[in-house]
Write a protein that holds these residues in place. Sequence first.
Motif, short mmCIF file in Angstrom:
data_model
loop_
_atom_site.label_atom_id
_atom_site.label_comp_id
_atom_site.label_asym_id
_atom_site.label_seq_id
_atom_site.Cartn_x
_atom_site.Cartn_y
_atom_site.Cartn_z
N VAL A 30 -34.51 -33.68 -15.28
CA VAL A 30 -33.44 -34.56 -15.76
C VAL A 30 -33.88 -35.19 -17.09
O VAL A 30 -33.11 -35.21 -18.06
CB VAL A 30 -33.10 -35.66 -14.72
CG1 VAL A 30 -32.15 -36.69 -15.29
CG2 VAL A 30 -32.54 -35.03 -13.45
N ASN A 31 -35.11 -35.69 -17.13
CA ASN A 31 -35.62 -36.28 -18.37
C ASN A 31 -35.71 -35.25 -19.49
O ASN A 31 -35.41 -35.55 -20.64
CB ASN A 31 -36.97 -36.96 -18.14
CG ASN A 31 -36.82 -38.31 -17.50
OD1 ASN A 31 -35.82 -38.99 -17.69
ND2 ASN A 31 -37.81 -38.73 -16.74
N HIS A 80 -35.61 -41.10 -22.81
CA HIS A 80 -36.85 -41.49 -23.49
C HIS A 80 -36.91 -41.05 -24.94
O HIS A 80 -37.75 -41.55 -25.69
CB HIS A 80 -38.06 -41.00 -22.72
CG HIS A 80 -38.56 -42.02 -21.75
ND1 HIS A 80 -39.63 -42.82 -22.00
CD2 HIS A 80 -38.08 -42.40 -20.54
CE1 HIS A 80 -39.81 -43.64 -21.00
NE2 HIS A 80 -38.88 -43.40 -20.09
N ALA A 81 -36.01 -40.21 -25.39
CA ALA A 81 -35.95 -39.88 -26.82
C ALA A 81 -35.61 -41.13 -27.62
O ALA A 81 -36.03 -41.29 -28.76
CB ALA A 81 -34.91 -38.79 -27.08
N ALA A 96 -42.58 -38.83 -19.86
CA ALA A 96 -41.50 -39.81 -19.70
C ALA A 96 -41.27 -40.13 -18.22
O ALA A 96 -41.08 -41.28 -17.85
CB ALA A 96 -40.21 -39.27 -20.33
N THR A 97 -41.33 -39.10 -17.38
CA THR A 97 -41.13 -39.30 -15.96
C THR A 97 -42.28 -40.09 -15.35
O THR A 97 -42.06 -40.98 -14.52
CB THR A 97 -40.97 -37.94 -15.24
OG1 THR A 97 -39.93 -37.20 -15.89
CG2 THR A 97 -40.63 -38.12 -13.77
N LEU A 98 -43.50 -39.80 -15.78
CA LEU A 98 -44.65 -40.56 -15.29
C LEU A 98 -44.55 -42.02 -15.69
O LEU A 98 -44.89 -42.91 -14.90
CB LEU A 98 -45.95 -39.94 -15.83
CG LEU A 98 -47.24 -40.52 -15.27
CD1 LEU A 98 -47.29 -40.39 -13.76
CD2 LEU A 98 -48.43 -39.82 -15.90
N VAL A 107 -30.94 -43.97 -16.50
CA VAL A 107 -30.65 -42.74 -15.75
C VAL A 107 -31.89 -42.25 -15.03
O VAL A 107 -31.85 -41.89 -13.85
CB VAL A 107 -30.07 -41.65 -16.67
CG1 VAL A 107 -29.96 -40.32 -15.94
CG2 VAL A 107 -28.70 -42.08 -17.20
N SER A 108 -33.02 -42.26 -15.72
CA SER A 108 -34.27 -41.79 -15.12
C SER A 108 -34.65 -42.62 -13.90
O SER A 108 -34.99 -42.07 -12.84
CB SER A 108 -35.39 -41.84 -16.17
OG SER A 108 -36.59 -41.34 -15.64
#
Length: 174
Positions: A156-157, A167-168, A40-42, A109-110
């Motif tokens: 955080v994610n 991302h959920a 998700a972060t990527l 947020v991310s």
Amino acid sequence: MGASDMDRMEHHTHHAHGEHGEHGHNHGTASASWPMAAQATLHCLTGCAIGEILGMAIGTALAWHNAPTMILAIVLAFVFGYALTMRGVLRAGLGLRSALRVALAADTVSIAVMELVDNGTLLLFPGAMDATLSDALFWLSLALSFAVAFAITTPVNKWMIGRGKGHAVVHQYH
């Protein structure tokens, strides 16, 4: 958002948490793995990097000062981050308005954390804000800022995904 889109989102939301083994429940929250959080972060980092690099290239090419260049880079990071998410959910059959709402819920947020961290890192990196596109310092400081942002945004994610947020929200459309 039309009623059919809301019904579909609600239907997917209920099934997304109960049918996938990797999303098991833990005291009312879904568990999130580190690989899931890193992915998700990527995803966010990709959109942010495209927007930031484009914004910095435009600002530098136009000989703008640091503040307007950074503002443009941040705005474009959000635009490209949301666009990448919307591309996927539009392919999954959601309408444009619903896709935008999913992207906002999934990424805000991310991207905000990532932008705060990576721009903060650039501000703290000696000489980075005065480097031009042809300077190695520009690219090294940018790479470092993205690495720091990735390292800080991944937990955080993970926390957000574990609570059915971030991302959920979009995972069900992949």
